[in-house]
Write a protein that holds these residues in place. Structure first.
Motif, PDB file in Angstrom:
ATOM      1  N   GLU A 136      18.924 -18.643 -13.763  1.00  0.00           N
ATOM      2  CA  GLU A 136      19.564 -18.026 -12.604  1.00  0.00           C
ATOM      3  C   GLU A 136      18.524 -17.411 -11.670  1.00  0.00           C
ATOM      4  N   SER A 154      24.611 -16.015  -1.038  1.00  0.00           N
ATOM      5  CA  SER A 154      25.451 -15.447  -2.094  1.00  0.00           C
ATOM      6  C   SER A 154      25.264 -16.262  -3.371  1.00  0.00           C
ATOM      7  N   PHE A 155      25.441 -15.594  -4.487  1.00  0.00           N
ATOM      8  CA  PHE A 155      25.288 -16.263  -5.779  1.00  0.00           C
ATOM      9  C   PHE A 155      26.204 -15.571  -6.773  1.00  0.00           C
ATOM     10  N   ASP A 156      26.951 -16.352  -7.523  1.00  0.00           N
ATOM     11  CA  ASP A 156      27.877 -15.795  -8.503  1.00  0.00           C
ATOM     12  C   ASP A 156      27.572 -16.415  -9.858  1.00  0.00           C
ATOM     13  N   GLY A 157      26.662 -15.790 -10.595  1.00  0.00           N
ATOM     14  CA  GLY A 157      26.262 -16.302 -11.891  1.00  0.00           C
ATOM     15  C   GLY A 157      26.804 -15.459 -13.026  1.00  0.00           C
ATOM     16  N   GLU A 158      26.452 -15.845 -14.223  1.00  0.00           N
ATOM     17  CA  GLU A 158      26.887 -15.083 -15.401  1.00  0.00           C
ATOM     18  C   GLU A 158      26.172 -13.739 -15.476  1.00  0.00           C
ATOM     19  N   TYR A 160      23.792 -12.549 -12.798  1.00  0.00           N
ATOM     20  CA  TYR A 160      23.442 -11.961 -11.498  1.00  0.00           C
ATOM     21  C   TYR A 160      24.467 -12.389 -10.460  1.00  0.00           C
ATOM     22  N   GLN A 161      24.809 -11.439  -9.592  1.00  0.00           N
ATOM     23  CA  GLN A 161      25.700 -11.738  -8.475  1.00  0.00           C
ATOM     24  C   GLN A 161      25.075 -11.156  -7.204  1.00  0.00           C
ATOM     25  N   SER A 163      25.831 -10.917  -2.968  1.00  0.00           N
ATOM     26  CA  SER A 163      26.883 -11.119  -1.984  1.00  0.00           C
ATOM     27  C   SER A 163      26.335 -10.884  -0.583  1.00  0.00           C
TER      28      SER A 163
END
Length: 314
Positions: A136, A154-158, A160-161, A163
């Protein structure tokens, strides 16, 4: 140094080295024609050394060296993913790239040395989680750098997020500072290299191990349709060169190693022997860069010998 094959200095200051020591070695490396100055990213010594005066932070060091040098490439082998959040790391590296006029390279790994984490209160998850986070991190850092100015990321990981990040500051280098990945993991490491690496480095392994791992990276590139020729191949080896056996023995003793062991496992011997060994590595593995692990930071004559009698023959 020739354009075809590059010699880079690699230091391990956690073993004992102040910022002033690193500045002196880096400036000398620049003056004598080396391509780059890299350092480890560790907070605790290894083995039977004092480690005094204690660790220096890799990116604080590189920020200083960015202003103290003018030509050398600068980077890490390897920044530990456990030490820093990916967003702030992307900012730090971009800033140091600006400070250096576009000379920074980011070597990033998953982190492995458990004792330094417990010594300084840094969380140390399981190997699987470290690698999950590492994947990630690579995606986030390259994604932030690759976002056009005026747009957001934007990134929506397990783990790290992000916005609507403005993805600033931008590094000087375009499309980004080179990303180095390395190590001997047989499955996930080659796959991550195929996706993200500009350079793949193998540290302190034998030539057969290196050749096999480079083959795995090639296969991982083929699997996603990437030209593996886009990835620079490199190796890191401990350096111990002497004009004669007596000088070689003194340099080996200074770093607490045996000459025979160094000849077998490192880049050690007379200048002619070292040229021959590099030639064998180039032929067998296709490396175009060698990171010379310099453990005695006080011995600048060592760097001179290699610059004078090894580099011109490459």
């Amino acid at each position: 140094m020739t354009e075809n094959f590059k010699l880079r200095i690699f230091t391990e200051p956690q073993q004992g080295g102040s910022y002033d020591d690193l500045v002196r070695v880096a400036k000398h490396a620049e003056t004598t024609g080396y391509d780059a100055f890299f350092r480890s990213d560790h907070y605790l010594k290894m083995g039977e050394v004092s480690g005094l005066p204690g660790p220096t932070d890799a990116w604080v060091t590189l920020g200083g060296l960015a202003r103290e040098t003018s030509r050398l490439r600068l980077g890490t082998l390897m920044t530990a993913g456990t030490f820093r959040l990916p967003g702030p790391l992307a900012i730090s590296v971009a800033q140091v790239d600006q400070m250096s006029g576009g000379r920074i390279e980011l070597g990033l790994g998953s982190g492995w040395y458990e004792q330094e984490h417990t010594a300084y209160g840094i969380p140390f998850p399981s190997l699987k989680e470290r690698f999950d986070r590492y994947a990630e991190q690579l995606e986030i850092i390259t994604g932030l750098w690759g976002t056009a100015e005026g747009e957001t990321y934007s990134f929506d990981g397990e783990h790290y997020q992000l916005s609507e990040s403005p993805a600033l500051p931008k590094p000087v280098q375009s499309p980004r500072p080179p990303v180095l990945i390395g190590g001997g993991g047989k499955k996930r490491t080659p796959r991550l290299a195929a996706r993200f690496a500009d350079e793949f480095n193998l540290p302190f392994v034998d030539i057969d191990t290196a050749a096999a791992q480079f083959d795995r990276v090639d296969a991982a590139c083929a699997a996603i349709g990437r030209d593996s020729g886009e990835i620079v191949r490199s190796a890191a080896m401990v350096l111990c060169v002497g004009e004669n056996e007596a000088q070689l023995a003194r340099r080996a003793e200074a770093i607490g190693r045996e000459v025979d062991e160094l000849r077998a496992n490192g880049l050690a011997g007379t200048p002619a022997e070292v040229v021959d060994k590099i030639g064998t590595w180039r032929e067998r593995t296709g490396i175009t860069r060698a990171y010379l692990q310099v453990l005695d930071l006080s011995d600048l004559d060592h760097l001179d010998l290699v610059a004078d009698q090894v580099a011109p023959q490459l």
